[in-house]
Write an enzyme that holds these catalytic residues in place. Sequence first.
Site, PDB file in Angstrom:
ATOM      1  N   SER A  28       0.856  -1.186   0.000  1.00 55.57           N
ATOM      2  CA  SER A  28       0.000   0.000   0.000  1.00 55.57           C
ATOM      3  C   SER A  28       0.887   1.228   0.000  1.00 55.57           C
ATOM      4  CB  SER A  28      -0.894   0.009   1.243  1.00 55.57           C
ATOM      5  OG  SER A  28      -1.526   1.265   1.385  1.00 55.57           O
ATOM      6  N   HIS A  53      -1.262  -1.234  -4.416  1.00 49.75           N
ATOM      7  CA  HIS A  53      -2.546  -0.726  -3.914  1.00 49.75           C
ATOM      8  C   HIS A  53      -2.433   0.779  -3.731  1.00 49.75           C
ATOM      9  CE1 HIS A  53      -6.486  -1.371  -2.132  1.00 49.75           C
ATOM     10  NE2 HIS A  53      -6.156  -0.516  -1.173  1.00 49.75           N
ATOM     11  N   ASP A  55      -4.279   4.111  -2.590  1.00 51.17           N
ATOM     12  CA  ASP A  55      -5.388   4.638  -1.795  1.00 51.17           C
ATOM     13  C   ASP A  55      -5.642   6.110  -2.126  1.00 51.17           C
ATOM     14  OD1 ASP A  55      -6.145   2.410  -0.121  1.00 51.17           O
ATOM     15  OD2 ASP A  55      -4.208   2.641   0.861  1.00 51.17           O
ATOM     16  N   MET A  57      -7.990   9.213  -1.051  1.00 47.91           N
ATOM     17  CA  MET A  57      -8.867   9.659   0.034  1.00 47.91           C
ATOM     18  C   MET A  57      -9.167  11.148  -0.133  1.00 47.91           C
ATOM     19  SD  MET A  57      -7.021   7.796   3.263  1.00 47.91           S
ATOM     20  CE  MET A  57      -6.463   6.099   3.163  1.00 47.91           C
ATOM     21  N   HIS A  86      -8.045   2.249  -5.006  1.00 49.37           N
ATOM     22  CA  HIS A  86      -9.143   2.134  -4.049  1.00 49.37           C
ATOM     23  C   HIS A  86      -9.640   3.537  -3.746  1.00 49.37           C
ATOM     24  CE1 HIS A  86     -10.433   1.078   0.355  1.00 49.37           C
ATOM     25  NE2 HIS A  86     -11.457   1.369  -0.413  1.00 49.37           N
ATOM     26  N   MET A  88     -11.582   5.822  -1.741  1.00 42.30           N
ATOM     27  CA  MET A  88     -12.267   6.076  -0.465  1.00 42.30           C
ATOM     28  C   MET A  88     -12.749   7.516  -0.491  1.00 42.30           C
ATOM     29  SD  MET A  88      -9.815   4.041   2.216  1.00 42.30           S
ATOM     30  CE  MET A  88      -8.349   4.025   1.181  1.00 42.30           C
ATOM     31  N   MET A 157     -12.052  -4.508   4.144  1.00 43.00           N
ATOM     32  CA  MET A 157     -11.232  -3.653   5.012  1.00 43.00           C
ATOM     33  C   MET A 157     -11.132  -4.311   6.381  1.00 43.00           C
ATOM     34  SD  MET A 157     -10.199  -1.222   3.144  1.00 43.00           S
ATOM     35  CE  MET A 157      -9.401  -0.308   4.485  1.00 43.00           C
ATOM     36  N   GLY A 162      -8.928   5.031   6.224  1.00 39.04           N
ATOM     37  CA  GLY A 162      -8.537   6.408   6.455  1.00 39.04           C
ATOM     38  C   GLY A 162      -7.088   6.606   6.836  1.00 39.04           C
ATOM     39  N   GLY A 164      -3.147   4.570   7.928  1.00 38.10           N
ATOM     40  CA  GLY A 164      -2.326   3.388   8.085  1.00 38.10           C
ATOM     41  C   GLY A 164      -1.969   3.176   9.544  1.00 38.10           C
ATOM     42  N   ASP A 190      -7.195  -5.582   3.442  1.00 41.92           N
ATOM     43  CA  ASP A 190      -6.350  -4.410   3.650  1.00 41.92           C
ATOM     44  C   ASP A 190      -6.551  -3.860   5.052  1.00 41.92           C
ATOM     45  OD1 ASP A 190      -4.860  -2.089   3.479  1.00 41.92           O
ATOM     46  OD2 ASP A 190      -6.229  -1.069   2.105  1.00 41.92           O
ATOM     47  N   GLY A 192      -3.781  -3.644   8.756  1.00 41.07           N
ATOM     48  CA  GLY A 192      -3.169  -4.441   9.809  1.00 41.07           C
ATOM     49  C   GLY A 192      -2.641  -5.773   9.336  1.00 41.07           C
ATOM     50  N   GLY A 212       0.863  -2.097   4.250  1.00 46.43           N
ATOM     51  CA  GLY A 212       1.540  -0.818   4.136  1.00 46.43           C
ATOM     52  C   GLY A 212       2.574  -0.620   5.221  1.00 46.43           C
ATOM     53  N   SER A 213       2.121  -0.354   6.428  1.00 48.81           N
ATOM     54  CA  SER A 213       3.038  -0.087   7.538  1.00 48.81           C
ATOM     55  C   SER A 213       3.982  -1.261   7.784  1.00 48.81           C
ATOM     56  CB  SER A 213       2.244   0.206   8.812  1.00 48.81           C
ATOM     57  OG  SER A 213       1.421   1.350   8.641  1.00 48.81           O
TER      58      SER A 213
END
Length: 235
Positions: A28, A53, A55, A57, A86, A88, A157, A162, A164, A190, A192, A212-213
């Site tokens: 991500s 991916h 994102d 927003m 994606h 959002m 999700m 919103g 990461g 997506d 955690g 991501g993180s």
Amino acid sequence: MPVAADSGGRWALGFWGELGDRIVGAPSILAADFANLAEDVRRAQRGGAELVHFDAMDNQFVPNLTVGPVVAASLVEAIDLPVDAHLMVDSPDNLIPPFIEAGVASISVQPEAVTHLHRTLTMIRAGGCEAGVALNPTTPPEFIEWALPYLDYVLVMTVNPGFGGQSFIPEMADKVRRLKEMTDLPIQVDGGITAETAPIMVGAGAQVLVAGSAVYKGDAEVEMRKIIDAARGAG
């Protein structure tokens, strides 16, 4: 890119249509270094990633503001992986044409933010992209039951959208299991996703793991490979 539908209404070509039974990792970009975005994606690719991916927003549907189709177009040109957008955002129909023009491979929307979902999914497919929906943690799978024939994948999700770095919501494994009872569409997850949680979601039926993180907390190549290896071990 998808160009034609098969007898079951699924697109014959494209990343999701060709996924088969494979388990795939996807970084991500939300957690990447935006000053070195393409190189950060390449690091994850060297770790085995097969999809990116992206994102988007709008600070309306979610309390964050990220990037849009101009950045997507630059990224598509700079890398050799398919980009999955994606959205959002409220009123995603306004952004679908420029994301298609940017060259992304697939686009998912939040059905909670869409008034005419059939029309929106048809717009995505007509533009040559594969179409998905992303379900918030408390949105039930049944909410999209009548949209399933017009989808190429479903994104679950596993955190609230919103930001990461949020904690994985374990009950989302049950949502994936419920979706697998309803459809044979590929399921992406997506939020955690780590080497510890990826096997849980694969065991439930997920195939595409967005992280991501956990990827960009250190060496993206090493961390991406850890997640993919853990997931495939569970599969």
